[in-house]
Design a protein around this motif. Sequence first.
Motif, mmCIF file in Angstrom:
data_model
loop_
_atom_site.group_PDB
_atom_site.id
_atom_site.type_symbol
_atom_site.label_atom_id
_atom_site.label_comp_id
_atom_site.label_asym_id
_atom_site.label_seq_id
_atom_site.Cartn_x
_atom_site.Cartn_y
_atom_site.Cartn_z
ATOM 1 N N ALA A 69 -1.346 -0.598 10.765
ATOM 2 C CA ALA A 69 -1.847 -1.524 11.537
ATOM 3 C C ALA A 69 -1.295 -3.081 11.183
ATOM 4 C CB ALA A 69 -3.041 -1.488 11.845
ATOM 5 N N GLY A 70 -1.425 -3.265 9.654
ATOM 6 C CA GLY A 70 -1.495 -4.544 9.296
ATOM 7 C C GLY A 70 -0.077 -5.024 8.684
ATOM 8 N N ILE A 71 0.691 -4.080 8.316
ATOM 9 C CA ILE A 71 1.850 -4.530 7.579
ATOM 10 C C ILE A 71 3.170 -3.981 8.035
ATOM 11 C CG2 ILE A 71 2.974 -4.403 5.137
ATOM 12 C CD1 ILE A 71 0.122 -3.979 4.090
ATOM 13 N N GLY A 72 4.453 -4.736 8.117
ATOM 14 C CA GLY A 72 5.588 -4.343 8.527
ATOM 15 C C GLY A 72 6.550 -4.434 7.246
ATOM 16 N N PHE A 73 7.561 -3.540 7.254
ATOM 17 C CA PHE A 73 8.374 -3.233 6.080
ATOM 18 C C PHE A 73 9.722 -3.374 6.508
ATOM 19 C CE2 PHE A 73 4.699 -0.900 5.062
ATOM 20 C CZ PHE A 73 4.489 -1.557 3.705
ATOM 21 N N VAL A 74 10.455 -4.259 5.835
ATOM 22 C CA VAL A 74 12.183 -4.507 6.041
ATOM 23 C C VAL A 74 12.827 -4.123 4.534
ATOM 24 C CG1 VAL A 74 13.872 -6.013 6.729
ATOM 25 C CG2 VAL A 74 11.707 -6.083 7.969
ATOM 26 N N PHE A 75 13.658 -3.183 4.680
ATOM 27 C CA PHE A 75 14.122 -2.655 3.583
ATOM 28 C C PHE A 75 15.874 -2.907 3.165
ATOM 29 C CE2 PHE A 75 10.560 0.319 4.119
ATOM 30 C CZ PHE A 75 9.931 0.199 2.864
ATOM 31 N N GLN A 76 16.495 -3.137 2.170
ATOM 32 C CA GLN A 76 17.857 -3.310 2.209
ATOM 33 C C GLN A 76 18.529 -2.353 2.875
ATOM 34 O OE1 GLN A 76 19.204 -4.185 -1.810
ATOM 35 N NE2 GLN A 76 21.401 -3.712 -0.983
ATOM 36 N N THR A 77 18.197 -0.830 2.763
ATOM 37 C CA THR A 77 18.929 0.106 3.241
ATOM 38 C C THR A 77 18.481 0.800 4.780
ATOM 39 O OG1 THR A 77 17.371 1.522 1.988
ATOM 40 C CG2 THR A 77 19.755 0.929 1.215
ATOM 41 N N PHE A 78 17.671 -0.056 5.422
ATOM 42 C CA PHE A 78 17.221 -0.017 6.738
ATOM 43 C C PHE A 78 16.298 1.170 7.054
ATOM 44 C CE2 PHE A 78 22.122 -0.865 6.983
ATOM 45 C CZ PHE A 78 21.752 -2.221 6.883
ATOM 46 N N HIS A 79 16.611 2.520 6.470
ATOM 47 C CA HIS A 79 15.748 3.585 6.612
ATOM 48 C C HIS A 79 15.407 3.951 8.008
ATOM 49 C CE1 HIS A 79 15.059 3.903 2.395
ATOM 50 N NE2 HIS A 79 14.616 2.632 2.306
ATOM 51 N N LEU A 80 16.582 3.888 9.066
ATOM 52 C CA LEU A 80 16.497 4.258 10.363
ATOM 53 C C LEU A 80 16.606 5.777 10.432
ATOM 54 C CD1 LEU A 80 18.583 1.332 11.909
ATOM 55 C CD2 LEU A 80 16.109 1.616 11.612
ATOM 56 N N ARG A 89 -6.086 3.815 3.336
ATOM 57 C CA ARG A 89 -4.772 2.868 3.097
ATOM 58 C C ARG A 89 -3.680 2.912 3.958
ATOM 59 N NH1 ARG A 89 -4.033 1.529 -2.447
ATOM 60 N NH2 ARG A 89 -1.886 2.111 -2.161
ATOM 61 N N ALA A 90 -3.634 4.281 4.745
ATOM 62 C CA ALA A 90 -2.414 4.562 5.710
ATOM 63 C C ALA A 90 -2.662 3.683 6.671
ATOM 64 C CB ALA A 90 -2.205 6.062 5.644
ATOM 65 N N ARG A 91 -3.667 3.744 7.222
ATOM 66 C CA ARG A 91 -4.204 3.263 8.572
ATOM 67 C C ARG A 91 -3.952 1.721 8.481
ATOM 68 N NH1 ARG A 91 -7.913 7.435 8.451
ATOM 69 N NH2 ARG A 91 -9.376 6.211 7.364
ATOM 70 N N LEU A 101 0.852 -1.140 -0.013
ATOM 71 C CA LEU A 101 0.019 0.018 -0.135
ATOM 72 C C LEU A 101 0.974 1.252 0.064
ATOM 73 C CD1 LEU A 101 -2.533 -1.060 2.559
ATOM 74 C CD2 LEU A 101 -2.721 -1.384 0.091
ATOM 75 N N LEU A 102 1.986 1.107 -0.343
ATOM 76 C CA LEU A 102 2.837 2.112 -0.670
ATOM 77 C C LEU A 102 2.696 3.107 -2.011
ATOM 78 C CD1 LEU A 102 6.320 0.965 0.544
ATOM 79 C CD2 LEU A 102 4.602 2.591 1.860
ATOM 80 N N ASP A 103 2.179 2.452 -3.082
ATOM 81 C CA ASP A 103 1.700 2.879 -4.315
ATOM 82 C C ASP A 103 0.521 1.878 -4.839
ATOM 83 O OD1 ASP A 103 1.973 4.100 -6.602
ATOM 84 O OD2 ASP A 103 3.744 3.146 -7.540
ATOM 85 N N ALA A 104 -0.169 2.588 -5.450
ATOM 86 C CA ALA A 104 -1.525 2.114 -6.132
ATOM 87 C C ALA A 104 -1.360 1.440 -7.183
ATOM 88 C CB ALA A 104 -2.535 3.313 -6.082
ATOM 89 N N ALA A 105 -1.993 0.563 -7.698
ATOM 90 C CA ALA A 105 -1.735 -0.216 -8.862
ATOM 91 C C ALA A 105 -2.694 0.854 -9.939
ATOM 92 C CB ALA A 105 -2.293 -1.729 -8.928
#
Length: 229
Positions: free
Chosen positions: A89-100, A83-85, A59-63
């Motif tokens: 609440a329902g999706i966690g993300f792990v990216f290659q570049t961490f984004h901390l 979509r943001a809510r 849900l970061l981008d729409a089809a």
Amino acid sequence: MRGAEPLLRVGGLHKSFTVDGRHLPVLTDCSLEVGRGEVVAIVGRSGSGKSTLLNMIGLLDAADGGEHVFDGVDVTRLGEGGRARLRNAGIGFVFQTFHLLERRTALANVCVPMVLGGVPASRRRAHGRRLLESVGLQDRITSRPHQLSGGEQQRVALARALSMEPAMVLADEPTGALDGTTSDQIIEQLLAQARTRGTAVVIVTHEPSVAAAADRRIAIEEGRTRPVG
């Protein structure tokens, strides 16, 4: 697939971009179902659209069109706020570049989704500490990203992805910047999350060993999905 009703169902998703006035189709017909507790690897050559598909699933981008149902909700009917809510609440993300967040401690980084989700401060700090302990970082709670190794940063990112106890975790090349031993640890922790908590995990990867650890593998070729093996 575990369970009669999949957690995620997408069908016929397509996505195009406009670059310098040219219409460039990236995905033309992508379909995928993921059950609770299932680990699915998405593979394909660079530029095939793997990350684009993951961003739409997350849900970061729409089809541009197609069916998209997550946890019983028809995503195509939601506005940006909905979509943001649902994403928080329902999706966690792990990216290659961490984004901390560079100026925040490991604990503060883990707590970011809980802040957005309105979790009270005392609860989010206690939960964040437990998550950091679960990934072996109990001694790094007050460390900032520049004080952590790449593997430690990725473990912070993993703890952050799990902070809202999501139904699904999406990982985009989560081991691409890590050494072999640390890579194995991250994948094992993702698999353990699926086995012990029933979290669905979708991993985009170029690494055969990571793909082999998944329950199923889906390839993207010429804008379409197909099962592997």
